[in-house]
Scaffold this motif. Sequence first.
Motif, PDB file in Angstrom:
ATOM      1  N   SER A  36       4.786  -2.213   1.916  1.00 60.58           N
ATOM      2  CA  SER A  36       3.599  -3.013   1.607  1.00 60.58           C
ATOM      3  C   SER A  36       3.917  -4.157   0.659  1.00 60.58           C
ATOM      4  O   SER A  36       3.016  -4.909   0.267  1.00 60.58           O
ATOM      5  N   SER A  37       5.195  -4.307   0.315  1.00 61.15           N
ATOM      6  CA  SER A  37       5.574  -5.234  -0.748  1.00 61.15           C
ATOM      7  C   SER A  37       6.357  -6.453  -0.269  1.00 61.15           C
ATOM      8  O   SER A  37       6.348  -7.495  -0.938  1.00 61.15           O
ATOM      9  N   GLU A  50       7.861  -8.854   3.291  1.00 64.62           N
ATOM     10  CA  GLU A  50       7.666  -9.162   4.710  1.00 64.62           C
ATOM     11  C   GLU A  50       8.796  -8.608   5.559  1.00 64.62           C
ATOM     12  O   GLU A  50       8.580  -8.075   6.641  1.00 64.62           O
ATOM     13  N   ASN A 100       4.078 -12.271   3.007  1.00 66.79           N
ATOM     14  CA  ASN A 100       4.166 -13.032   1.759  1.00 66.79           C
ATOM     15  C   ASN A 100       5.430 -13.868   1.651  1.00 66.79           C
ATOM     16  O   ASN A 100       5.710 -14.465   0.603  1.00 66.79           O
ATOM     17  N   CYS A 103       3.052  -7.313   5.669  1.00 66.41           N
ATOM     18  CA  CYS A 103       2.919  -8.010   4.382  1.00 66.41           C
ATOM     19  C   CYS A 103       3.501  -9.416   4.536  1.00 66.41           C
ATOM     20  O   CYS A 103       4.698  -9.634   4.365  1.00 66.41           O
ATOM     21  N   THR A 110       7.266  -6.045   8.363  1.00 68.93           N
ATOM     22  CA  THR A 110       6.009  -5.430   7.960  1.00 68.93           C
ATOM     23  C   THR A 110       4.838  -6.380   8.183  1.00 68.93           C
ATOM     24  O   THR A 110       5.007  -7.538   8.582  1.00 68.93           O
TER      25      THR A 110
END
Length: 243
Positions: free
Chosen positions: A191-192, A194, A170, A168, A166
Motif C-alpha cells: 500500500s506504500s 507503486e 504515487n 498505490c 500495486t
Amino acid sequence: LPTSSSFYLPEEYSNLAYSEKDDFDKIEESLKGVIPVDAYNILNAHKDEAIYSRTDHHWQPLGAYYAAEQFALMAGVPFADLSEYETVTLPGYVGTLYMYTQSATLLNNPEDFVYYKPKTPVTVTQYDTHFKNPVAANLLLDPSPMPNSGYYMVFGSDERIVHVNTECKNGRNLVIFKDSYGNALLPMLTSSFENIYLCDIRYFDLNAIDFIDSVEATDVLFAMCSFSAVGANRSCIHNNLKK
C-alpha cells in the motif's frame, strides 16, 4: 534488523553474543547520504508480542509489520493498518530450528504461524537472478502442501527477483535488497509504493546500481538481519561491487 537474541537471550548466555544494538549504532555512525531506519527500538517496544518465532530463526510477520511501518514513516509514504489485511493463522508451526535439529522438545511445543494477506489486488512477476525469464506469480504461496517447518515459505524462496505492481499510484518505485528476513516485509509495503522489486543480495547476479537505475527506483531499502550485515553474508554485498 535485529534477531530474537537482542530481546530474548537469557542473561546467563549473554557472553555468547555480541550486542546487535552496538553493531547497529556503529553502522549508523558510518552512513553518508543514507537514512537509517530504527527497527530495533520499535521492535523492542513490542517485544511482549509474538514478533519472533520460538521455533524458527526468523521473525514472525507481526515483527515485519512493525518494522515496515517504521520504514514507511521515514520514507513518507502511506501505510495500511493491520486491520486492512486478512489474518491467516497456521497452527502447529515448528520452524527451521526443528528442521535443523529434529528436536522432540520443539516438536512437542509448536506455535502458531500468523501472517497477513493484503486485501487490495497486486500484479506479481518473478524473474531469475539475472532479471530474465519472467513468470506470473502470486504474492503469497499456498501453505497447504508445506510441512509445518516450512510455513515461512508462504513468502516464497530467495533465489528470484520479484516485481510487484500495486494500486498505490504515487510514482514511488522501491528496490529492496534483503536476506530471508526481508521476504516478510513485502506484503506490508504493497500500500506504500507503486512498484516494488525484491532482490536477495546473496543470489543477485547483476550490478545493484545498474539494476536500480534500470527500474527507475526512487527508493532503496536494505532489509537484512544482523547476521547478513556483520556476519558471513556481508561478503555478498561487497562482492556485488565487482559485478
